[in-house]
Write a protein that holds these residues in place. Structure first.
Motif, PDB file in Angstrom:
ATOM      1  N   LEU A 188      -3.844  -0.606   9.870  1.00 47.59           N
ATOM      2  CA  LEU A 188      -2.993  -1.450   9.028  1.00 47.59           C
ATOM      3  C   LEU A 188      -2.364  -0.649   7.885  1.00 47.59           C
ATOM      4  CD1 LEU A 188      -5.141  -4.702   8.778  1.00 47.59           C
ATOM      5  CD2 LEU A 188      -2.856  -4.505   9.771  1.00 47.59           C
ATOM      6  N   LEU A 189      -3.145   0.237   7.283  1.00 46.59           N
ATOM      7  CA  LEU A 189      -2.628   1.041   6.177  1.00 46.59           C
ATOM      8  C   LEU A 189      -1.565   2.028   6.646  1.00 46.59           C
ATOM      9  CD1 LEU A 189      -5.985   1.672   4.286  1.00 46.59           C
ATOM     10  CD2 LEU A 189      -4.092   0.253   3.498  1.00 46.59           C
ATOM     11  N   VAL A 190      -1.755   2.588   7.835  1.00 49.34           N
ATOM     12  CA  VAL A 190      -0.749   3.501   8.388  1.00 49.34           C
ATOM     13  C   VAL A 190       0.528   2.734   8.714  1.00 49.34           C
ATOM     14  CG1 VAL A 190      -0.189   4.972  10.362  1.00 49.34           C
ATOM     15  CG2 VAL A 190      -2.422   5.180   9.256  1.00 49.34           C
ATOM     16  N   GLU A 191       0.386   1.582   9.360  1.00 49.86           N
ATOM     17  CA  GLU A 191       1.558   0.783   9.727  1.00 49.86           C
ATOM     18  C   GLU A 191       2.332   0.314   8.498  1.00 49.86           C
ATOM     19  OE1 GLU A 191      -0.151  -2.275  12.116  1.00 49.86           O
ATOM     20  OE2 GLU A 191      -0.076  -1.072  13.973  1.00 49.86           O
ATOM     21  N   ALA A 192       1.625   0.107   7.390  1.00 52.58           N
ATOM     22  CA  ALA A 192       2.286  -0.318   6.163  1.00 52.58           C
ATOM     23  C   ALA A 192       2.953   0.849   5.427  1.00 52.58           C
ATOM     24  CB  ALA A 192       1.275  -0.985   5.234  1.00 52.58           C
ATOM     25  N   GLY A 193       2.733   2.062   5.915  1.00 57.12           N
ATOM     26  CA  GLY A 193       3.329   3.230   5.270  1.00 57.12           C
ATOM     27  C   GLY A 193       2.562   3.739   4.072  1.00 57.12           C
ATOM     28  N   LEU A 194       1.317   3.282   3.896  1.00 60.23           N
ATOM     29  CA  LEU A 194       0.507   3.721   2.761  1.00 60.23           C
ATOM     30  C   LEU A 194      -0.307   4.971   3.075  1.00 60.23           C
ATOM     31  CD1 LEU A 194      -0.737   0.213   1.593  1.00 60.23           C
ATOM     32  CD2 LEU A 194       0.940   1.675   0.448  1.00 60.23           C
ATOM     33  N   LEU A 195      -0.713   5.130   4.331  1.00 66.21           N
ATOM     34  CA  LEU A 195      -1.440   6.315   4.765  1.00 66.21           C
ATOM     35  C   LEU A 195      -0.665   7.039   5.850  1.00 66.21           C
ATOM     36  CD1 LEU A 195      -5.217   5.243   5.044  1.00 66.21           C
ATOM     37  CD2 LEU A 195      -4.034   6.341   3.125  1.00 66.21           C
ATOM     38  N   GLU A 196      -0.919   8.329   5.948  1.00 65.83           N
ATOM     39  CA  GLU A 196      -0.359   9.161   7.019  1.00 65.83           C
ATOM     40  C   GLU A 196      -1.506   9.618   7.909  1.00 65.83           C
ATOM     41  OE1 GLU A 196       2.427  13.158   7.581  1.00 65.83           O
ATOM     42  OE2 GLU A 196       1.532  12.695   5.632  1.00 65.83           O
ATOM     43  N   ARG A 197      -1.324   9.517   9.211  1.00 68.52           N
ATOM     44  CA  ARG A 197      -2.335   9.940  10.179  1.00 68.52           C
ATOM     45  C   ARG A 197      -1.962  11.318  10.707  1.00 68.52           C
ATOM     46  NH1 ARG A 197      -3.292   9.911  15.711  1.00 68.52           N
ATOM     47  NH2 ARG A 197      -5.428   9.403  16.353  1.00 68.52           N
ATOM     48  N   LEU A 198      -2.896  12.273  10.582  1.00 64.01           N
ATOM     49  CA  LEU A 198      -2.654  13.652  11.000  1.00 64.01           C
ATOM     50  C   LEU A 198      -3.591  14.013  12.138  1.00 64.01           C
ATOM     51  CD1 LEU A 198      -2.502  15.286   7.452  1.00 64.01           C
ATOM     52  CD2 LEU A 198      -0.587  14.483   8.832  1.00 64.01           C
ATOM     53  N   PRO A 199      -3.111  14.001  13.401  1.00 59.71           N
ATOM     54  CA  PRO A 199      -3.981  14.378  14.521  1.00 59.71           C
ATOM     55  C   PRO A 199      -4.415  15.834  14.410  1.00 59.71           C
ATOM     56  CG  PRO A 199      -1.959  13.299  15.282  1.00 59.71           C
ATOM     57  CD  PRO A 199      -1.758  13.637  13.834  1.00 59.71           C
ATOM     58  N   GLU A 200      -5.680  16.081  14.768  1.00 62.12           N
ATOM     59  CA  GLU A 200      -6.223  17.437  14.740  1.00 62.12           C
ATOM     60  C   GLU A 200      -7.270  17.550  15.831  1.00 62.12           C
ATOM     61  OE1 GLU A 200      -8.716  19.997  11.544  1.00 62.12           O
ATOM     62  OE2 GLU A 200      -6.784  19.213  10.839  1.00 62.12           O
ATOM     63  N   GLY A 201      -6.838  17.992  17.016  1.00 60.90           N
ATOM     64  CA  GLY A 201      -7.751  18.057  18.149  1.00 60.90           C
ATOM     65  C   GLY A 201      -8.232  16.668  18.523  1.00 60.90           C
ATOM     66  N   ALA A 202      -9.553  16.517  18.670  1.00 56.90           N
ATOM     67  CA  ALA A 202     -10.121  15.212  19.026  1.00 56.90           C
ATOM     68  C   ALA A 202     -10.168  14.266  17.836  1.00 56.90           C
ATOM     69  CB  ALA A 202     -11.530  15.402  19.585  1.00 56.90           C
ATOM     70  N   ASN A 203      -9.969  14.783  16.639  1.00 55.82           N
ATOM     71  CA  ASN A 203     -10.022  13.968  15.425  1.00 55.82           C
ATOM     72  C   ASN A 203      -8.635  13.657  14.910  1.00 55.82           C
ATOM     73  OD1 ASN A 203     -12.750  13.449  14.902  1.00 55.82           O
ATOM     74  ND2 ASN A 203     -13.062  15.495  14.047  1.00 55.82           N
ATOM     75  N   ALA A 204      -8.579  12.791  13.906  1.00 49.16           N
ATOM     76  CA  ALA A 204      -7.360  12.557  13.138  1.00 49.16           C
ATOM     77  C   ALA A 204      -7.777  12.373  11.689  1.00 49.16           C
ATOM     78  CB  ALA A 204      -6.620  11.330  13.638  1.00 49.16           C
ATOM     79  N   TYR A 205      -7.043  13.010  10.795  1.00 45.90           N
ATOM     80  CA  TYR A 205      -7.318  12.881   9.371  1.00 45.90           C
ATOM     81  C   TYR A 205      -6.288  11.947   8.741  1.00 45.90           C
ATOM     82  CZ  TYR A 205     -10.836  16.527   9.523  1.00 45.90           C
ATOM     83  OH  TYR A 205     -11.974  17.239   9.800  1.00 45.90           O
ATOM     84  N   PHE A 206      -6.711  11.259   7.682  1.00 44.21           N
ATOM     85  CA  PHE A 206      -5.850  10.302   7.005  1.00 44.21           C
ATOM     86  C   PHE A 206      -5.706  10.709   5.541  1.00 44.21           C
ATOM     87  CE2 PHE A 206      -7.656   8.211  10.627  1.00 44.21           C
ATOM     88  CZ  PHE A 206      -6.644   7.392  11.121  1.00 44.21           C
ATOM     89  N   GLN A 207      -4.470  10.640   5.047  1.00 44.18           N
ATOM     90  CA  GLN A 207      -4.202  10.944   3.653  1.00 44.18           C
ATOM     91  C   GLN A 207      -3.104  10.014   3.155  1.00 44.18           C
ATOM     92  OE1 GLN A 207      -2.943  15.064   3.963  1.00 44.18           O
ATOM     93  NE2 GLN A 207      -0.791  14.485   3.979  1.00 44.18           N
ATOM     94  N   LEU A 208      -2.946   9.912   1.826  1.00 47.24           N
ATOM     95  CA  LEU A 208      -1.884   9.077   1.272  1.00 47.24           C
ATOM     96  C   LEU A 208      -0.534   9.578   1.751  1.00 47.24           C
ATOM     97  CD1 LEU A 208      -2.615   8.220  -2.467  1.00 47.24           C
ATOM     98  CD2 LEU A 208      -2.888   6.778  -0.466  1.00 47.24           C
ATOM     99  N   ALA A 209       0.332   8.655   2.130  1.00 45.52           N
ATOM    100  CA  ALA A 209       1.674   9.010   2.554  1.00 45.52           C
ATOM    101  C   ALA A 209       2.535   9.353   1.346  1.00 45.52           C
ATOM    102  CB  ALA A 209       2.297   7.850   3.325  1.00 45.52           C
ATOM    103  N   ASP A 210       3.587  10.129   1.567  1.00 41.99           N
ATOM    104  CA  ASP A 210       4.498  10.474   0.476  1.00 41.99           C
ATOM    105  C   ASP A 210       5.115   9.227  -0.146  1.00 41.99           C
ATOM    106  OD1 ASP A 210       4.052  13.123   0.738  1.00 41.99           O
ATOM    107  OD2 ASP A 210       5.896  13.581   1.813  1.00 41.99           O
ATOM    108  N   GLU A 211       5.337   8.199   0.690  1.00 40.99           N
ATOM    109  CA  GLU A 211       6.011   6.984   0.223  1.00 40.99           C
ATOM    110  C   GLU A 211       5.027   5.963  -0.357  1.00 40.99           C
ATOM    111  OE1 GLU A 211       6.123   8.104   3.375  1.00 40.99           O
ATOM    112  OE2 GLU A 211       8.027   9.207   3.279  1.00 40.99           O
ATOM    113  N   ALA A 212       3.792   6.365  -0.614  1.00 38.29           N
ATOM    114  CA  ALA A 212       2.767   5.427  -1.062  1.00 38.29           C
ATOM    115  C   ALA A 212       2.739   5.282  -2.577  1.00 38.29           C
ATOM    116  CB  ALA A 212       1.398   5.856  -0.546  1.00 38.29           C
ATOM    117  N   GLY A 213       3.916   5.151  -3.189  1.00 39.04           N
ATOM    118  CA  GLY A 213       3.974   4.987  -4.637  1.00 39.04           C
ATOM    119  C   GLY A 213       3.262   3.739  -5.114  1.00 39.04           C
ATOM    120  N   LEU A 214       3.353   2.668  -4.323  1.00 40.11           N
ATOM    121  CA  LEU A 214       2.674   1.425  -4.688  1.00 40.11           C
ATOM    122  C   LEU A 214       1.163   1.642  -4.743  1.00 40.11           C
ATOM    123  CD1 LEU A 214       2.598  -1.639  -5.202  1.00 40.11           C
ATOM    124  CD2 LEU A 214       2.518  -1.943  -2.719  1.00 40.11           C
ATOM    125  N   ALA A 215       0.627   2.346  -3.731  1.00 37.64           N
ATOM    126  CA  ALA A 215      -0.814   2.602  -3.707  1.00 37.64           C
ATOM    127  C   ALA A 215      -1.246   3.393  -4.936  1.00 37.64           C
ATOM    128  CB  ALA A 215      -1.192   3.349  -2.432  1.00 37.64           C
TER     129      ALA A 215
END
Length: 317
Positions: free
Chosen positions: A50-77
Motif C-alpha cells: 500500500l505504501l509503495v502504491e501510494a508513492g510513499l515508499l520505493e521498492r528496490l529489488p536485490e536478488g531474492a530480497n527487496a529493500y524499501f526506502q522513502l520515495a523521493d516524492e514522499a514529502g508528505l511522509a
C-alpha cells in the motif's frame, strides 16, 4: 487531489506510520521489518504494498530480497514524521531494534568477506591517504548539489563525504556484501539523505541527466571497459554536471594486478581525458595526491550539447 488523499489514507495507520519512520532512517527488507516490528510477513507485505502504491515508499529489488526506502516524492511522509514526538516509546523501540539489525548486517557481511579472504577497504589496504583524497574531492565540488551518485560505492565510505553536501546521495554497487556494510554505515551515522542500491556500472538503473555529481573512486581499475563505464556515468549527469574519477596514477605494481585483480596498472591523464571526451564530458585539470601510490582526481563537466542528444528513457529513480 486524489494522489494526496491516497497518501494520507496510506499513512493513517499505526503500523504503516512505523514503517515510514523506519524507512526515513534507512532501507530494510521484509524479514528485517518482521524482526523489528514483531509482525508476520504477510501482514507487513500488505502494508508495504500500500505504501509503495501510494508513492510513499520505493521498492528496490536485490536478488531474492527487496529493500524499501522513502520515495523521493514522499514529502508528505517526511512532514508527518517531523511531527512525531522524539520520545514516543514505540518509535524509540523500533529504532533500537533497527540499530541491532544494522549491526548484525555489518557483522555478517564482514565475516563473509573475511571467510573469502577479501579486503573490502582497498584504500586502507593500499595505505592510501584517504583524508587527503577526500579533502581534494571536496575542493573540486560545488558547496552544495541537489543529487549526487557514487558508482561502485563499496562500503559507502565516500557517502560520508558527499551526504553533508547534497540534498540526496545514492551509492551503487554490484556486491550485496558491500551494500550490507554500506547500509550499516548509513544507519550508524543516521545519514537520512543517503541510500544505496544494487547496480551494474555498465547499466545504471537511473534516468538520463538526473544528477549534478557522479563519482567513481577506486573503481575504474577493475573495469574491463572503462570507456563504457565512463559513458554510463556521464549519461546520468545533467548538462554541466560534474564527473570525478578517483584512481591510481600509472604504476608498476604487478602484485596489484595479480593479488587484487586490478585490470589496469593505473591511468595516465591522456587516456582519461580521451575517454572523458568520448563520453561527452570536457576534462578539467587533474589533481594528484601523493602517497605510497600516487592517486589522481580527474574532474570533467558534462557538455550540454552531448546531454541534449541522449535518447529518452523510462528508468525510474
Amino acid at each position: 487531489m486524489e494522489p494526496l488523499l491516497t497518501q494520507l489514507r496510506a499513512s493513517a495507520e499505526p503500523t504503516r506510520l512505523r514503517l515510514l519512520a523506519l524507512c526515513a532512517r534507512g532501507a530494510f527488507c521484509v524479514s528485517e521489518f518482521c524482526a523489528i516490528l514483531g509482525q508476520s510477513q504477510p501482514r507487513l507485505s500488505r502494508h508495504l504494498k500500500l505504501l509503495v502504491e501510494a508513492g510513499l515508499l520505493e521498492r528496490l529489488p536485490e536478488g531474492a530480497n527487496a529493500y524499501f526506502q522513502l520515495a523521493d516524492e514522499a514529502g508528505l511522509a517526511r512532514a508527518l514524521l517531523a511531527r512525531l514526538p522524539e520520545d514516543d516509546a514505540t518509535i524509540a523501540a523500533d529504532r533500537r531494534a533497527a540499530a541491532r539489525i544494522a549491526a548484525e548486517r555489518a557483522r555478517v557481511a564482514s565475516e563473509s568477506f573475511r571467510a573469502h579472504g577479501a579486503d573490502w577497504d582497498e584504500m586502507r589496504a593500499l595505505g592510501l591517504p584517504a583524508p587527503a583524497i577526500e579533502a581534494a574531492l571536496v575542493r573540486l565540488m560545488p558547496k552544495r548539489v541537489a543529487r549526487a551518485v557514487d558508482i561502485g560505492t563499496g562500503t559507502g565510505k565516500l557517502l560520508d563525504v558527499l551526504a553533508p553536501r547534497a540534498d540526496a546521495v545514492l551509492g551503487l554497487d554490484a556486491s550485496r556484501e558491500m551494500l550490507a556494510l554500506a547500509r550499516a554505515r548509513l544507519a550508524e551515522r543516521n545519514l537520512a539523505n543517503a541510500s544505496v542500491r544494487l547496480a551494474d556500472m555498465y547499466r545504471l538503473p537511473l534516468p538520463d541527466a538526473g544528477f549534478d555529481l557522479a563519482t567513481l573512486q577506486m573503481v575504474l581499475h577493475y573495469a574491463d571497459d572503462p570507456v563504457a563505464a565512463l559513458a554510463e556515468a556521464a549519461r546520468v549527469l545533467k548538462p554541466d554536471g560534474l564527473l570525478v574519477v578517483i584512481d591510481l596514477a600509472p604504476h608498476e605494481r604487478g602484485d596489484l594486478l595479480r593479488g587484487l585483480a586490478h585490470r589496469w596498472p593505473g591511468f595516465d591523464d591522456a587516456a582519461i581525458a580521451g575517454w572523458m571526451g568520448e563520453a561527452g564530458c570536457a576534462p578539467l585539470p587533474p589533481v594528484e595526491v601523493a602517497g605510497p601510490l600516487a592517486v589522481r582526481l580527474w574532474p570533467a563537466r558534462r557538455m550540454a550539447a552531448a546531454a541534449a542528444m541522449l535518447p529518452e528513457t523510462t528508468l525510474q529513480f
